[in-house]
Write a protein that holds these residues in place. Structure first.
Motif, short mmCIF file in Angstrom:
data_model
loop_
_atom_site.label_atom_id
_atom_site.label_comp_id
_atom_site.label_asym_id
_atom_site.label_seq_id
_atom_site.Cartn_x
_atom_site.Cartn_y
_atom_site.Cartn_z
N MET A 1 17.99 27.78 -93.24
CA MET A 1 17.72 26.47 -93.82
C MET A 1 18.96 25.59 -93.67
SD MET A 1 16.63 25.53 -97.71
CE MET A 1 18.24 25.40 -98.44
N GLU A 2 18.74 24.37 -93.30
CA GLU A 2 19.86 23.46 -93.11
C GLU A 2 20.34 22.96 -94.47
OE1 GLU A 2 19.32 18.77 -91.88
OE2 GLU A 2 18.35 20.27 -90.68
N GLU A 3 21.67 22.83 -94.59
CA GLU A 3 22.25 22.42 -95.86
C GLU A 3 22.00 20.93 -96.10
OE1 GLU A 3 26.51 22.37 -98.18
OE2 GLU A 3 26.29 23.59 -96.39
N ILE A 4 21.66 20.61 -97.34
CA ILE A 4 21.38 19.23 -97.72
C ILE A 4 22.64 18.66 -98.35
CG2 ILE A 4 20.00 17.73 -99.21
CD1 ILE A 4 17.83 19.94 -99.13
N LYS A 5 23.13 17.55 -97.82
CA LYS A 5 24.28 16.86 -98.40
C LYS A 5 23.78 15.58 -99.04
CE LYS A 5 28.01 19.22 -97.71
NZ LYS A 5 28.68 19.78 -98.86
N LEU A 6 23.91 15.51 -100.35
CA LEU A 6 23.44 14.33 -101.06
C LEU A 6 24.62 13.49 -101.53
CD1 LEU A 6 20.74 16.09 -103.26
CD2 LEU A 6 20.33 14.67 -101.28
N THR A 7 24.44 12.19 -101.50
CA THR A 7 25.48 11.28 -101.99
C THR A 7 24.97 10.51 -103.21
OG1 THR A 7 24.74 9.57 -100.45
CG2 THR A 7 26.54 11.01 -99.71
N TRP A 8 23.99 11.09 -103.88
CA TRP A 8 23.42 10.43 -105.06
C TRP A 8 24.43 10.36 -106.19
CZ3 TRP A 8 18.45 13.87 -105.66
CH2 TRP A 8 17.49 13.50 -104.70
N THR A 9 24.30 9.29 -106.98
CA THR A 9 24.99 9.25 -108.26
C THR A 9 24.17 10.09 -109.24
OG1 THR A 9 23.73 7.34 -109.08
CG2 THR A 9 25.76 6.87 -107.81
N TYR A 10 24.73 10.34 -110.40
CA TYR A 10 23.98 11.09 -111.41
C TYR A 10 22.71 10.34 -111.81
CZ TYR A 10 22.81 13.72 -115.59
OH TYR A 10 22.14 14.47 -116.53
N ASN A 11 22.80 9.02 -111.96
CA ASN A 11 21.61 8.22 -112.33
C ASN A 11 20.54 8.26 -111.24
OD1 ASN A 11 22.05 7.47 -114.95
ND2 ASN A 11 22.78 5.41 -114.46
N GLU A 12 20.95 8.26 -109.99
CA GLU A 12 19.97 8.37 -108.91
C GLU A 12 19.27 9.72 -108.96
OE1 GLU A 12 21.89 5.50 -105.47
OE2 GLU A 12 22.71 7.52 -105.74
N PHE A 13 20.06 10.78 -109.16
CA PHE A 13 19.47 12.11 -109.29
C PHE A 13 18.50 12.17 -110.46
CE2 PHE A 13 19.85 16.15 -111.69
CZ PHE A 13 19.09 16.95 -110.85
N LYS A 14 18.94 11.67 -111.59
CA LYS A 14 18.11 11.73 -112.80
C LYS A 14 16.82 10.94 -112.60
CE LYS A 14 18.54 10.64 -117.65
NZ LYS A 14 19.44 10.17 -118.70
N ILE A 61 12.16 19.74 -104.14
CA ILE A 61 12.80 20.84 -104.87
C ILE A 61 14.16 21.17 -104.24
CG2 ILE A 61 12.65 23.34 -105.31
CD1 ILE A 61 11.00 21.80 -107.27
N GLN A 62 14.21 21.18 -102.91
CA GLN A 62 15.48 21.46 -102.23
C GLN A 62 16.55 20.44 -102.61
OE1 GLN A 62 16.13 24.34 -100.40
NE2 GLN A 62 14.17 24.78 -101.37
N LYS A 63 16.18 19.17 -102.67
CA LYS A 63 17.14 18.13 -103.04
C LYS A 63 17.59 18.28 -104.48
CE LYS A 63 16.01 14.52 -99.72
NZ LYS A 63 15.56 13.13 -99.53
N ILE A 64 16.66 18.56 -105.37
CA ILE A 64 17.01 18.74 -106.78
C ILE A 64 18.00 19.90 -106.92
CG2 ILE A 64 16.10 19.48 -109.03
CD1 ILE A 64 13.52 17.82 -108.24
N MET A 65 17.69 21.01 -106.29
CA MET A 65 18.56 22.18 -106.38
C MET A 65 19.92 21.94 -105.70
SD MET A 65 16.84 23.96 -108.35
CE MET A 65 18.10 25.20 -108.46
N ALA A 66 19.90 21.24 -104.58
CA ALA A 66 21.16 20.93 -103.88
C ALA A 66 22.06 20.05 -104.74
CB ALA A 66 20.86 20.25 -102.54
#
Length: 112
Positions: A1-14, A61-66
């Motif tokens: 599985m390819e690694e997901i790199k997120l640049t979200w802020t906490y508010n974006e994630f939430k 789900i992958q993004k949430i967990m990442a």
């Protein structure tokens, strides 16, 4: 599985996570929508909804967990998020079986 790199802020994630919760039974009620809109500005919501709708359930789900892993969210943070997810579910006065099943999955994922 390819690694997901997120640049979200906490508010974006939430926002993404709460949209995920509200969409879990494929029906966002007005109360659920209002609950989310009361926490975030409309531009942030629209941005995260656009990303959410482009993803399939596996990717969501992958993004949430990442995000959780990359940002080392604490047990306290995760418990607080689970509480807010429950608030989304109860905002319309119903916590149906689909929502309960998704909540149980999120609880298990957050405990890993």
């Amino acid at each position: 599985m390819e690694e997901i790199k997120l640049t979200w802020t906490y508010n974006e994630f939430k926002a993404y996570l709460l949209i995920y919760a509200a969409e879990s039974n494929q029906v966002i009620t007005e109360e659920e929508k209002d609950f989310i809109e009361n926490q975030f500005d409309s531009v942030l919501i629209k941005t995260m909804q656009k990303e959410f709708y482009l993803d399939n359930d596996y990717e969501r789900i992958q993004k949430i967990m990442a995000y959780i892993e990359q940002n080392n969210l604490s047990e306290k943070d995760l418990n607080s998020l689970l509480k807010e997810i429950k608030e989304v579910y109860y905002s319309d006065g119903k916590f149906d079986s689909t929502e309960q099943a998704v909540f149980q999955v999120l609880e298990k994922l957050f405990k890993l």
